[in-house]
Design a protein around this motif. Structure first.
Motif: not given
Length: 429
Positions: A300-307, A335-343
């Motif tokens: 089980v891995t992080t799922p495909e993540s679109y940006l 949290s696991r699999d969560e994305l975040a942007y900065a800048g």
């Protein structure tokens, strides 16, 4: 406008779905119930608003006293709104608002249950080869809408009819898809092993991202990856739709009479696919089987993540559409699999474009981390605060390997982008 802010999703797609269901099915209990549910869902809020508005106006003395003035002001507001809509002000306003329902919408629209329901309504790819028996197998659709061909003499097209008497394996793929890339060694091995026995492999390159529509990008990828069999560029999804396909990769095996005998969607099951090839060729005990390692992930891995915002999920900040905006990492732990942007980032439907001090974080679980990158610049890769590597990015967008671990690992990935670099989607192994 106020109704537009609270009515999610809007009525149009729902009404279209109800209409399609009624038009394509017989009028029965299901259609009546669905139509009735839609009518109640659309009508009850309107009724509540009307009753509430009536009680509000009757209860406020000032509105009763100035009823004529109130109606005139309301008329002016409605007229001004119509003028604003005519000049596109509503579009500029809505795109300036954050995508406050995007994550929820993506979670519903791209869930496995939603995809299954849509596939069942459309008649998904499985229905094309439901039977392995030749007498009941459907005829394979012809290739349609192919813009150009690679790896054929003078770019001449190939066809199912032209391959009559051969066993044909049609593989739907796209060059930035890691699942497709892990399948390629098996396809190439089968092409080498069984071509003389009558196997013909045809790659149908159906693009997912805009840059995959560019023929020179596909040609470069085919050369770089060492693909030798014919590849058709299905930019308008003509052949994809003809096969009612839903997946990258997807394999359709066609017998010598031009009938679909076997399908497989996604990675893996290479032994089963090869057995079906050998059975249709009649080479069960003549040629040795190929030997290529199966690298399909089993953990089980992080799922495909679109940006890009069209399919952005596991992202907890408001998104500004199609124009530069400043983002900040949350102070809490991701949290696991969560994305975040900065800048500073510009978030488009299918990609993000870096501005000043552009960074990205992702809490992952994987052995391998891949990212489709474009533009020109430098990407710094850190895991748990430790610098792993720096990647120089140039040329057409492509899939890059960011990190590999000896075993399944978890951690915090941080990427630091130079301005104008582009990111499209993560995949994991």
């Amino acid at each position: 406008m106020s109704l537009g802010l609270v009515f999610v999703p809007c009525a149009g797609p729902v009404l279209a779905a109800v209409t399609a269901l009624a038009a394509t099915g017989t009028v029965g209990t299901r259609v009546v119930l669905v139509t009735g549910a839609y009518a109640l869902g659309a009508g009850l809020p309107m009724l509540a608003i009307a009753i509430g508005g009536q009680r509000l106006t009757s209860g406020l003395r000032i509105l009763r006293t100035h009823a004529l003035t109130t109606r005139r002001i309301a008329g002016i507001v409605v007229g001004a709104t119509a003028v604003a809509i005519a000049f596109g002000a509503d579009t500029r306003f809505t795109t300036a608002l954050p995508g406050y329902t995007q994550a929820l919408q993506n979670r519903v629209e791209f869930s496995s249950s939603a995809r299954t329901a849509i596939r069942d309504l459309r008649g998904g790819g499985e229905a094309l080869a439901a039977s392995g028996a030749a007498s009941r197998a459907p005829e394979a659709p012809a290739f349609r809408g192919i813009d150009s061909w690679l790896n054929t003499p003078d770019g001449k097209p190939v066809s199912i009819a032209g391959y009559r008497g051969k066993v044909v394996l049609v593989d739907f793929w796209t060059y930035s898809c890691i699942n497709c890339l892990r399948t390629l060694p098996h396809l190439e091995a089968w092409d080498r092993a069984y071509r003389r026995a009558g196997l013909r492999i045809v790659g149908i390159h159906t693009p997912e991202f805009a840059f995959e529509h560019v023929p020179s990008n596909v040609r470069s990828a085919v050369e770089r990856l060492g693909v030798r069999y014919p590849v058709g560029l299905d930019d308008d999804y003509g052949t994809w739709d003809a096969y009612r396909n839903e997946y990258w990769p997807a394999d359709y095996l066609i017998d010598r009479a031009g009938r679909l005998r076997f399908t497989h969607f996604g990675e893996g099951a290479y032994g089963e696919t090869e057995s079906q090839i050998r059975r249709l060729l009649g080479e069960k005990a003549v040629l040795p089987r190929t030997s290529v390692a199966d690298t399909t992930p089993t953990e089980v891995t992080t799922p495909e993540s679109y940006l890009g915002y069209a399919r952005l999920a596991n992202f907890d900040e408001f998104v500004t559409y199609d124009k530069p905006a400043l983002y900040h990492f949350p102070k809490r732990t991701l949290s696991r699999d969560e994305l975040a942007y900065a800048g500073r980032w510009t978030v488009h439907p299918s990609r993000i474009v870096a501005g000043d001090d552009a960074r990205l974080r992702l809490r992952f679980q994987a052995r391998d981390i891949f990212l489709v990158l474009g533009g020109r610049g430098r990407l710094s890769v850190l895991v748990d605060g430790r610098m792993l590597r720096t990647i120089e990015v140039a040329g057409p967008p492509r899939l890059d390997t960011l990190a590999r671990f000896p075993r399944l690992d978890t951690g915090l990935l941080e990427l630091r982008f130079t301005p104008r670099l582009e990111g499209y989607a993560f995949t994991f192994g």
